[in-house]
Design an enzyme around this catalytic site. Structure first.
Site, PDB file in Angstrom:
ATOM      1  CB  SER A   1      -0.904   0.016   1.239  1.00  0.00           C
ATOM      2  OG  SER A   1      -1.798  -1.087   1.238  1.00  0.00           O
TER       3      SER A   1
ATOM      4  CG  HIS B   1      -5.478  -1.417   4.179  1.00  0.00           C
ATOM      5  ND1 HIS B   1      -6.157  -2.380   3.453  1.00  0.00           N
ATOM      6  CD2 HIS B   1      -4.907  -0.590   3.267  1.00  0.00           C
ATOM      7  CE1 HIS B   1      -5.998  -2.149   2.153  1.00  0.00           C
ATOM      8  NE2 HIS B   1      -5.244  -1.075   2.012  1.00  0.00           N
TER       9      HIS B   1
END
Length: 428
Positions: free
Chosen positions: A287, A363
């Site tokens: 990410s 997340h």
């Protein structure tokens, strides 16, 4: 602000382009016959589409004022319920407090193309709300209803592959928001057997994707984005892959901002991949950290513990005001360690703060663990601008996501021992 809404509403009532639309909206809300409701809903859609962009703020202002609950009725119903909290009085109070514009939105949704129209209307509304926060009361009703209508239970999960329609593939290229797809060859690589792409679709929007995620099937947790995008496909990797890396997730419908879809998409895709490829043991992300350099640029009081690390990174940035890939690759060991430590501090200690990283919040709130911080992981222009090349892995341990989600709700960030060691090393 309320005065502005009332002024805009008065203006709308005398505007020859807005007033007919508002009249149709009032008729639509009050109509009881189904055939008439259908006809009026189509009329509202057509008139909104013809409404000049400069008149839309006045229209939404009228929705905020003309289609709000009747205050006297709400007070009366609330008093009756307070005096006698019966089921009948509660039902009456519930009806009284619901804004008529919610029924207007429901009825628009019944017309052909109504769902797509509402997404477009909300997109317009969100842009206008930036300059007129009072319009947020209308946006709250849109969000409330769209969250119900776009419940993941109503959505269809599909794998996007090279055999998908050209129109859908073009939309994937257009909507990719994390790692730009440079053309058809680039897209083809991302759809090879060792890669996957999955999207959510809504029955009222046909082949228009709502959100999609791209996945790489590899042997180990990835620490850089370039190999995932550029390396040669391995047609035999399906049987050898033990790790699924979610490396890009993109929203396609701006009008659905605030409707939680990404978390359900990741979990559903992980479940499907596990059934298809039982040998997969690790589900993680690679990410970006889009807020890191902005956070580094901000002033932080009472942060003496991290002052030496900040100074070290700041001096490097002053010497490299417009860093390129080779500058990041040539960064010395002390600066790298300081940058990693600051990143760990930002993600672990700052994810609940106002300036916290949005990808991290997504997340971590989804039940993932901050697993690893990777140097020189994204040397693209965008990656260097956002985070000086850093990317992170979030680990999705399927059996622990609920526990970790609750930890995040309790303002604790789940992170690995490796990240903990980096965070403690303040590079003094």
């Amino acid at each position: 602000m309320l005065e502005k809404l009332l002024r805009l509403t008065k203006k709308a009532m005398g505007d020859q382009t807005v007033e007919p639309l508002l009249r149709s909206c009032h008729q639509l809300v009050s109509e009881s016959g189904q055939a008439s409701v259908y006809t009026l809903a189509v009329e509202v859609i057509e008139r909104y589409q013809q409404l000049p962009a400069g008149r839309r703020e006045a229209f939404f202002a009228a929705l905020a004022t003309e289609f709000s609950p009747d205050a006297d009725q709400v007070l009366e119903a609330a008093k009756r319920y307070s005096d006698s909290p019966s089921a009948q009085h509660l039902a009456r109070l519930t009806r009284a407090v619901e804004p008529p514009r919610q029924e207007l939105i429901r009825r628009i949704n019944r017309a052909p193309g109504g769902t797509a129209m509402l997404l477009g209307m909300r997109n317009d509304l969100m842009h206008l709300s930036k300059a007129n926060p009072e319009l947020s009361v209308v946006d709250a009703d849109f969000l409330h209803l769209l969250s119900s209508w776009f419940n993941p239970g109503f959505l269809r999960l599909e794998q996007v592959d090279w055999q998908s329609s050209a129109a859908l593939l073009e939309k994937i290229i257009h909507h990719e928001a994390v790692h730009e797809i440079s053309g058809w060859n680039d897209l083809r690589r991302r759809l090879q057997p060792d890669r996957r792409c999955y999207a959510f679709f809504h029955p009222q929007l046909g082949d228009e994707p709502l959100i999609f995620v791209e996945v790489a099937l590899v042997r180990d947790m990835a620490d850089a984005i370039a190999p995932l995008l550029e390396n040669t496909p391995d047609p035999q990797l399906d049987d050898k892959a033990t790790t699924a890396v979610f490396y890009s997730i993109s929203n396609c419908q701006p009008g659905l901002r605030g409707v939680s879809l990404g978390n359900f998409l990741i979990k559903k895709v992980a479940g499907q991949l596990k059934r298809e490829l039982p040998q997969l043991k690790t589900f993680c992300t690679l990410s970006p950290i889009p807020g890191l350099t902005k956070w580094l640029d901000a002033t932080h009081s009472n942060d003496d513990e991290w002052r030496a690390a900040r100074d070290r990174v700041a001096r490097w940035r002053q010497a490299n005001p417009t860093p390129q890939a080779e500058d990041v690759q040539g960064m010395n060991k002390n600066v790298r360690e300081a940058l990693q430590a600051l990143c760990a501090h930002y993600l672990v200690d700052g994810s609940h703060a106002a300036g916290g990283d949005p990808v991290a919040r997504f997340h971590l709130d989804n039940g993932a663990r901050l697993e690893r911080i990777n140097l020189m992981a994204d040397l693209s222009r965008k990656g260097i601008k956002q985070s000086l090349g850093l990317m992170v892995n979030y680990l999705y341990d399927i059996g622990s996501v609920e526990t970790r989600h609750q930890q995040f709700v309790d303002r604790k960030v789940s992170h690995s021992p490796a990240v903990r060691r980096i965070r403690r090393s303040t590079a003094n």
